[in-house]
Structure formats: C-alpha cells, structure tokens
Design a protein around this motif. Structure first.
Motif, PDB file in Angstrom:
ATOM      1  N   GLU A  68      23.639 117.754  66.600  1.00 30.27           N
ATOM      2  CA  GLU A  68      24.758 118.101  66.904  1.00 30.27           C
ATOM      3  C   GLU A  68      25.708 117.548  67.900  1.00 30.27           C
ATOM      4  O   GLU A  68      26.748 117.282  67.934  1.00 30.27           O
ATOM      5  CB  GLU A  68      24.377 119.443  67.856  1.00 30.27           C
ATOM      6  N   GLU A  69      24.931 116.894  69.058  1.00 32.03           N
ATOM      7  CA  GLU A  69      25.443 115.924  69.644  1.00 32.03           C
ATOM      8  C   GLU A  69      26.148 114.663  69.012  1.00 32.03           C
ATOM      9  O   GLU A  69      27.069 114.204  69.298  1.00 32.03           O
ATOM     10  CB  GLU A  69      24.595 115.442  70.901  1.00 32.03           C
ATOM     11  N   TYR A  70      25.321 114.348  67.945  1.00 32.24           N
ATOM     12  CA  TYR A  70      25.879 113.179  67.342  1.00 32.24           C
ATOM     13  C   TYR A  70      27.240 113.667  66.750  1.00 32.24           C
ATOM     14  O   TYR A  70      28.332 112.700  66.814  1.00 32.24           O
ATOM     15  CB  TYR A  70      24.856 112.658  66.304  1.00 32.24           C
ATOM     16  N   ARG A  71      27.328 114.614  66.058  1.00 20.25           N
ATOM     17  CA  ARG A  71      28.417 114.929  65.247  1.00 20.25           C
ATOM     18  C   ARG A  71      29.724 115.101  66.126  1.00 20.25           C
ATOM     19  O   ARG A  71      30.806 114.859  65.994  1.00 20.25           O
ATOM     20  CB  ARG A  71      28.275 116.148  64.497  1.00 20.25           C
ATOM     21  N   GLU A  72      29.310 115.831  67.370  1.00 19.73           N
ATOM     22  CA  GLU A  72      30.498 116.084  68.311  1.00 19.73           C
ATOM     23  C   GLU A  72      31.031 114.723  69.006  1.00 19.73           C
ATOM     24  O   GLU A  72      32.310 114.381  69.120  1.00 19.73           O
ATOM     25  CB  GLU A  72      29.786 116.840  69.546  1.00 19.73           C
ATOM     26  N   MET A  73      30.110 113.784  69.279  1.00 18.29           N
ATOM     27  CA  MET A  73      30.851 112.415  69.726  1.00 18.29           C
ATOM     28  C   MET A  73      31.272 111.828  68.605  1.00 18.29           C
ATOM     29  O   MET A  73      32.562 111.154  68.951  1.00 18.29           O
ATOM     30  CB  MET A  73      29.472 111.640  70.158  1.00 18.29           C
ATOM     31  N   LYS A  75      33.104 113.072  66.230  1.00 14.84           N
ATOM     32  CA  LYS A  75      34.439 113.655  66.336  1.00 14.84           C
ATOM     33  C   LYS A  75      35.215 113.270  67.203  1.00 14.84           C
ATOM     34  O   LYS A  75      36.434 113.053  66.999  1.00 14.84           O
ATOM     35  CB  LYS A  75      34.222 115.300  66.529  1.00 14.84           C
ATOM     36  N   ASN A  76      34.674 112.974  68.450  1.00  7.07           N
ATOM     37  CA  ASN A  76      35.437 112.488  69.657  1.00  7.07           C
ATOM     38  C   ASN A  76      36.267 111.159  69.469  1.00  7.07           C
ATOM     39  O   ASN A  76      37.063 110.631  69.916  1.00  7.07           O
ATOM     40  CB  ASN A  76      34.672 112.716  71.079  1.00  7.07           C
TER      41      ASN A  76
END
Length: 81
Positions: A68-73, A75-76
């Motif tokens: 989840e953290e990977y996908r969020e970062m 995306k950023n």
C-alpha cells in the motif's frame, strides 16, 4: 670445454618460451572473460544518481515498504497505479 653454456644449456629455452607464451595467453583469456562477464553479486553501475523511482523500487524490494505504501508513493511520483 663449454661448461654447460653450449647447445645443451640452450636446449631447454624453447620449453621456457613455450611456458611463458602459454601463461600470457591464459592471462589474456582470463582478463577478457572477466571483463565481458556480467557482474555477480554486485549492483550494476549506473551513469548518474539513482532516480526516485529506482530508490522506491529498492526500498519495496528490501521490504521497507508495504504494498500500500509503495503504491501510494508511486502514485505521488506520477508512476502509475
């Protein structure tokens, strides 16, 4: 008398020359094979500094980030998903 400096003394020089020649050839072959072989256990050398995406990928691969953290970062960074 020649005391060992005649033909018998030079008779072994062909063997010494052949051994030196074989050693030089083996050395050249080893150096060429090592320079052309992919590096094992070493990271590939990049030209320049690593990108933010590369650092993010490495952190995820090491387990420092959850999916989840990977996908969020990612995306950023504008890199998808």
């Amino acid at each position: 008398m020649m005391w060992g400096y005649g033909y018998n003394g030079w008779g072994w020089m062909w063997l010494v020359g052949a051994v030196v020649l074989v050693c030089v050839v083996v050395l050249v072959v080893v150096l060429v094979r090592n320079s052309m072989a992919p590096s094992r256990g070493r990271e590939a050398v990049t030209t320049g500094s690593p990108t933010a995406r590369h650092i993010l990928d490495e952190r995820y691969a090491r387990g420092e980030l959850t999916a989840e953290e990977y996908r969020e970062m990612l995306k950023n960074l504008g890199g998808g998903a």
